[in-house]
Every structure is written in C-alpha cells, then in structure tokens.
Scaffold this motif. Structure first.
Motif, PDB file in Angstrom:
ATOM      1  N   GLN A 294      59.699  -7.997 -22.015  1.00  0.00           N
ATOM      2  CA  GLN A 294      58.904  -8.544 -20.879  1.00  0.00           C
ATOM      3  C   GLN A 294      59.062  -9.837 -20.483  1.00  0.00           C
ATOM      4  O   GLN A 294      58.744 -10.574 -21.348  1.00  0.00           O
ATOM      5  CB  GLN A 294      57.372  -8.004 -21.002  1.00  0.00           C
ATOM      6  CG  GLN A 294      57.321  -6.420 -21.332  1.00  0.00           C
ATOM      7  CD  GLN A 294      55.869  -6.158 -21.660  1.00  0.00           C
ATOM      8  OE1 GLN A 294      55.103  -6.932 -22.065  1.00  0.00           O
ATOM      9  NE2 GLN A 294      55.331  -4.821 -21.456  1.00  0.00           N
TER      10      GLN A 294
ATOM     11  N   PRO B  35      52.640  -3.359 -17.916  1.00  0.00           N
ATOM     12  CA  PRO B  35      52.974  -4.695 -17.273  1.00  0.00           C
ATOM     13  C   PRO B  35      52.343  -5.115 -15.953  1.00  0.00           C
ATOM     14  O   PRO B  35      52.360  -6.116 -15.533  1.00  0.00           O
ATOM     15  CB  PRO B  35      54.441  -4.601 -17.413  1.00  0.00           C
ATOM     16  CG  PRO B  35      54.740  -3.298 -17.354  1.00  0.00           C
ATOM     17  CD  PRO B  35      53.556  -2.602 -18.239  1.00  0.00           C
TER      18      PRO B  35
ATOM     19  N   TYR C 142      61.257  -5.255 -18.700  1.00  0.00           N
ATOM     20  CA  TYR C 142      60.392  -5.145 -17.454  1.00  0.00           C
ATOM     21  C   TYR C 142      60.416  -7.033 -16.960  1.00  0.00           C
ATOM     22  O   TYR C 142      60.297  -7.604 -17.990  1.00  0.00           O
ATOM     23  CB  TYR C 142      59.062  -4.935 -17.623  1.00  0.00           C
ATOM     24  CG  TYR C 142      58.178  -4.949 -16.494  1.00  0.00           C
ATOM     25  CD1 TYR C 142      57.897  -3.817 -15.558  1.00  0.00           C
ATOM     26  CD2 TYR C 142      57.816  -6.351 -15.734  1.00  0.00           C
ATOM     27  CE1 TYR C 142      57.037  -4.007 -14.399  1.00  0.00           C
ATOM     28  CE2 TYR C 142      57.338  -6.289 -14.344  1.00  0.00           C
ATOM     29  CZ  TYR C 142      56.844  -5.017 -14.100  1.00  0.00           C
ATOM     30  OH  TYR C 142      56.186  -5.229 -12.820  1.00  0.00           O
TER      31      TYR C 142
END
Length: 455
Positions: free
Chosen positions: A317, A77, A340
């Motif tokens: 994410q 990420p 994330y």
C-alpha cells in the motif's frame, strides 16, 4: 623555574582539547542533544559475517505472511484515502481563508513549514506525514546525531561522525548535518530501523557512488537531500548494525531501494540520473508514502512490486502525493504490481512513453493530478498495462477522479465500478487539481535556513 618541555606539551594538548570541545558544543547549541556513538573494538571485529545477500536476512518481516500483513497494512485502504482527502480539504480551506500567509493547501508542508523555528522543533516533521506511510516515526523518539564527516572510507568499520555510522546504530536517531557536503558512498548505505535523515539547513548530496538501501527494517524517514548519479556496487562486505556485517552481491544502483520494509516516508528529496530506479519498493514492502519529491532526468523512475508472480506484494500500500515528475523522465511514475496505489495531487510535466503503468492487477486510484502530455501524438495516454492483453486488464480497478488532462492527455480507466464508499473517498473534484501547481511548486530538497520559514 621554566616549565619542562614535557609539562608544556601536556598543557598545550589539554588547552587544544578543551577548545575543540567548546567549538563542538557551540556548533550544536541549538540541538537538544548531540550523539557521537563509538563502535567498540569488539563490535568492529566481531565475526558475524553472512554469505547471504542480506546481512539482515534472519530478520525478514515476511517470513510470517499473515502476521506481517495484519500488522503493517490497512484492511480498508479506502479509509486511508478518505483521510488524505480530508487533510487536503482542510489545508485548502485554510489557504482560501488566508489563516497563514505561507500555506499552499499541501497538508504535509502546511503542518511544519510556516514555523520560523523549525530548526528547534525538527522532530515535529514526524507528525506531518499522510497516507499509508503516515505512521512512520523515523528517529522521532531518539537523540540527535550530527553528521560532520562526508567520507565513507570503510563500509565495515565506519568512522563516528559519518552518515554510515549514524544509520547503522541500533537505537532511534534523528540524523542532521553540520554543513553542506557531498557524500560519495563506496557501498550501499544499509539503514537500520527508526532513523530519520534530515537534510534541512544544509545542502546535502548523496552522489556518484552507491546509494540508500532500506531492507527488512521499519520506520524510516528520508527528507531534504539530493540523491543522484547512483552506480551499481557490491561484491563487498558492508556493515548493517554495530554488531553485524555481511557480504553484499551487486546492487542495481537505485537511489532508494526499499526491500521487505514498512512504515517508510520519502519526502522533499531531489532525485535524478541513477543506474536503475529512483525509488523502488519490492518484496512485501508496504505502508509507504512518497511525497514532495522532484524527479528528473531518468528512465525507469519508480518500481512498486517485485514481479508478477510475487504475490506477497498484494499487501503493498503506497501513497504518492505532491511530487513533481519533471524534465528528462521517460516512464514508470510509478510502475505497479499487485497492491493498492493512491496517486494524488502530483504534477506530471514530462514523460516520453507513459506516466503510470502496471501489471498483475494492481489497484490504481488517481486523484487530482495534473497530466501534461508530450508532443508525440502516440504518447498521450497516461496509463500503460504492461505485457497484458485487453481481456485480462479490463477488470483491473484503475480510476481517475478530478485529474486535469492537458495537451491531449488521457487516462484509460478500467474495472467494473466501485462501491459508494469508494466513490465518496475518491471525489476530490477538478478544483483540487487546479491547485497542483502551488502544492508542488517547492517539490524537492528545500533551501532551509535557521530563523526563517523553510522555502
């Protein structure tokens, strides 16, 4: 010889029909195409009901965890964070050099808003996203659909020309609105994959009823609409595609509910005052960007993650960028679990309890935001670890890089530190946060008019 009454009626009806067709063509003359798809009688009456809460449960993308994660998430990420940083830097440099008079340093807006012919090139918007949801194409590869009817009389058999009829179709569609309208939905608006709802050029409100559900689908863009005063609905049949409808239990009353879905971009909407969340993403949803929205008058603003025990959300994410968290907000901007979360260049001007919260070891990367703490001396902390003792959360990776802290605001960082590559990706610097005001000054639904830059 005088025309017979019957012949006169046929002629008049033909002329009236021709005038209606000409008027419709004139109203859509600036569109590439106009789609008005009819649901056939067979489709309307086909008995494909499901007793499950999800009418699309058989298509759940999280049935195969490993394949789902591989297809819809990024192994690193931080690479996406670096790409966002580069986009911001490039837009900021162009702004300083004065290449375009309308640039703000906001790379999403600078991608399309300077074009006075935006209405002729609407689909260019699909190439402007950044962050984890940047690959959401919505209805870019489909035809235009013009919503002309604000009614929502029948959630099972929606009328052609309504928003519900548009979003359930099985093919990509770029959905626009013929005029200003308030759409009060009887039941959840259950979207199908590859759809863009584009409110530019009209003042569109989804309000005072059910709101938007994005469930077990992919590639959705929602742009330029007002969504507010959403209410719990359910215990009813609702159609989710031309050939399928099913029983829905009670919905919470979220403005936008994202459930088991991927490649979602929520941009330039004004959201407020709903029964539950304004944007909630749960049950394995990922590849999401939430940008340029104006959030106001709400308690629990944004929930990202289903529960502490639902570990599939480790693949979540989400990029949260250029939003204005404004008056009347209390908490959850966002409240995160497991995944994330990149929180970049947002303007936090109001909270009562806290701005960013989390549990279950999420990674929170806060960059270049402006945090203005409330007057209350006991609510200055930006962050909150929810129902978690100190000994558990101190290893969680929560970072603040280049954030601007005002009126005593402070961010409680945690974690053992980051690799050099992470540090490079995170280094926006304080200079970036000084531009947050201009980057977010036009957050929310824009007042776009044809032939002018979109202001």
């Amino acid at each position: 010889m005088a025309a017979s009454p019957r012949w006169f009626c046929v002629s008049a009806c033909f002329v009236a029909a021709l005038l209606v067709l000409l008027a419709s063509a004139d109203a859509a003359r600036d569109m590439d195409e106009l789609v008005r798809s009819n649901v056939t009688t067979a489709e309307k009456t086909e008995d494909l009901q499901s007793s499950k809460n999800s009418s699309m449960a058989d298509h759940s993308p999280v049935d195969d965890d490993e394949a789902w994660v591989k297809e819809h998430t990024f192994d690193d990420p931080e690479e996406v964070v670096s790409m966002v940083e580069m986009s911001i830097r490039n837009s900021t440099e162009r702004r300083k050099l004065g290449f375009f008079s309308c640039t703000t340093g906001n790379p999403i807006d600078d991608c399309w808003r300077c074009d006075p012919k935006w209405h002729q090139r609407r689909k260019r918007l699909a190439d402007c996203a950044i962050g984890f949801g940047r690959n959401a194409v919505g209805g870019r590869d489909g035809r235009y659909y013009v919503v002309s009817d604000p009614r929502d009389d029948d959630p099972v058999n929606p009328r052609p020309g309504t928003l519900r009829h548009a979003v359930i179709q099985d093919r990509p569609l770029w959905i626009v609105f013929k005029r200003d309208m308030v759409i009060t939905l009887k039941q959840e608006l259950i979207m199908n994959s590859f759809k863009t709802i584009d409110g530019r050029g009209a003042n569109v409100h989804i309000a005072n009823g059910a709101c938007v559900t994005i469930q077990f689908i992919t590639n959705v863009i929602i742009h330029g609409v007002h969504i507010h005063d959403c209410k719990p609905t359910g215990n009813a049949m609702v159609r989710s595609s031309p050939t399928h409808y099913g029983w829905r239990t009670m919905a919470d009353g979220d403005a936008i509910s994202i459930f088991g879905s991927s490649h979602i971009w929520i941009d330039h909407n004004s959201l407020s005052n709903c029964a539950d969340g304004l944007v909630d993403a749960i049950m394995g949803s990922t590849a999401i960007t939430i940008s340029n929205n104006y959030f106001t008058h709400h308690n629990e603003v944004m929930l990202l993650g289903h529960s502490d025990s639902y570990t599939r959300d480790k693949a979540m994410q989400v990029t949260i960028a250029y939003n204005h968290f404004g008056e009347g907000l209390i908490q959850r901007m966002p409240r995160c679990r497991h995944g994330y979360f990149h929180v970049v260049n947002n303007d936090y001007t109001h909270w009562v309890m806290y701005a960013i919260g989390g549990s279950a070891d999420p990674t929170i990367n806060s960059q270049g935001n402006r945090y203005l703490a409330p007057v209350n001396p006991f609510a200055k902390e930006v962050t909150k670890r929810v129902d978690t003792p100190d000994g558990m959360w101190k290893h969680w990776n929560w970072r603040s890089e280049g954030d601007l802290m005002l009126n005593g605001a402070f961010f409680m960082a945690s974690g053992a530190g980051a690799a050099a590559s992470y540090a490079r990706a995170s280094s926006l610097g304080a200079k970036s946060s000084s531009l947050v005001g201009s980057m977010t000054s036009n957050a929310g639904a824009l007042g776009c008019r044809r032939g002018r830059t979109c202001l």
